[in-house]
Write an enzyme that holds these catalytic residues in place. Sequence first.
Site, mmCIF file in Angstrom:
data_model
loop_
_atom_site.group_PDB
_atom_site.id
_atom_site.type_symbol
_atom_site.label_atom_id
_atom_site.label_comp_id
_atom_site.label_asym_id
_atom_site.label_seq_id
_atom_site.Cartn_x
_atom_site.Cartn_y
_atom_site.Cartn_z
ATOM 1 N N LYS A 1 1.983 25.355 -22.219
ATOM 2 C CA LYS A 1 2.699 25.789 -23.424
ATOM 3 C C LYS A 1 3.835 24.815 -23.743
ATOM 4 O O LYS A 1 4.006 24.393 -24.878
ATOM 5 C CB LYS A 1 3.269 27.206 -23.224
ATOM 6 C CG LYS A 1 2.197 28.285 -23.204
ATOM 7 C CD LYS A 1 2.769 29.636 -22.794
ATOM 8 C CE LYS A 1 1.650 30.642 -22.552
ATOM 9 N NZ LYS A 1 2.117 31.905 -21.976
ATOM 10 N N GLN B 1 6.848 34.733 -19.304
ATOM 11 C CA GLN B 1 5.538 34.641 -18.658
ATOM 12 C C GLN B 1 5.313 35.846 -17.732
ATOM 13 O O GLN B 1 6.158 36.150 -16.900
ATOM 14 C CB GLN B 1 5.450 33.317 -17.864
ATOM 15 C CG GLN B 1 4.098 33.049 -17.264
ATOM 16 C CD GLN B 1 3.001 32.851 -18.313
ATOM 17 O OE1 GLN B 1 3.189 32.182 -19.315
ATOM 18 N NE2 GLN B 1 1.852 33.458 -18.085
ATOM 19 N N ASP C 1 4.677 36.313 -29.073
ATOM 20 C CA ASP C 1 3.472 36.848 -28.421
ATOM 21 C C ASP C 1 2.981 38.102 -29.150
ATOM 22 O O ASP C 1 1.844 38.530 -28.968
ATOM 23 C CB ASP C 1 3.779 37.234 -26.962
ATOM 24 C CG ASP C 1 3.364 36.154 -25.975
ATOM 25 O OD1 ASP C 1 2.452 35.374 -26.310
ATOM 26 O OD2 ASP C 1 3.952 36.115 -24.880
#
Length: 297
Positions: A54, A98, A121
């Site tokens: 990412k 994460q 997200d």
Amino acid sequence: MTAELISGTEIRKAILAEVKEEVEQMKEKTGKVPGLVTILVGSSPASISYVTLKVKTAISLGFHEIQDDQPEDISEEELLKLIDKYNNDPDIHGILVQLPLPKQIDDKKVLTAINPDKDVDAFHPVNVGRLMIGGEEAIFHPCTPAGIQEMIVRSGTETSGAEVVVVGRSNIVGKPIAMMMAQKGVGANSTVTIVHTRTKDLAAHCLRADILIVAAGVPGLVKPEWIKPGSTVIDVGVNRIGMNEKTGKAILSGDVDFEAAKEICGKITPVPGGVGPMTIAMLMKNTLKSAKYALKV
Ligand code: NAD
């Protein structure tokens, strides 16, 4: 006739090139670029590899990227404080935490602490609600479903009035993609059925699908005789079915019997190289979108 392959690798390339160009234009206009922070707690090798990918992608697009690594024993309170700091940082437009988080931390509490306008997200309940309302309300779509929809649109598949069958009802794939396809709008306006483990006749539903989206996590679940000739098949499943002894890498398979299915359907995504590569591209697109909202460009 063999189906046309919808390549996630190729579509990802195109999306990232578009994002990069928009970042350059944003910089010229405002002097600013999208800012993304990636918070990694602990040192799980799988999490490190996801975060690294990412971060690398964000940097390659010209984003302002912060990789904020925290020790495994960070307290919940400290982590919440850190999120609060980034919530209030005007140069940060996307906050990623994460998962999984260590045991002492309630991940629900952490994810809901993120400002929904920076929740790229799209897991925050506010963004789940916005998705349900649809239209302009839905600022961010969760990345895997967004990638699926993008593949459907870019492959030229007609969605308006199409019968869409979604296999699986998870919060991260099945439910959101079903809702997105049923909304009004481009790449949507479909008639949607969700099927799952309690569905009585899975085969009969799948056979009706103009667009079949499979996210069950069961290798080879969808048999060729369940596929409508000429349909579009999106295989989200990523299943490890063995190990390549020479390379030491896992052998991956989808939820659809690909070799047989490609002789029946019109378009199909491969595994690997299908939906998988799309997720990060959509994350970058969401971060750009968030920055555009914040900077009003
Ligand atoms: P999940 O386990 O949370 O949900 C699976 C769903 O499939 C459940 O709702 C269940 O009811 C349904 N299901 C399972 N077996 C079934 C059966 N035999 N018949 C009918 N329905 C059945 O999984 P998930 O997180 O939604 O992921 C699904 C698959 O997609 C997995 O293989 C996962 O690895 C993959 N995935 C890929 C990406 C990506 O490529 N970026 C992202 C997320 C998930």
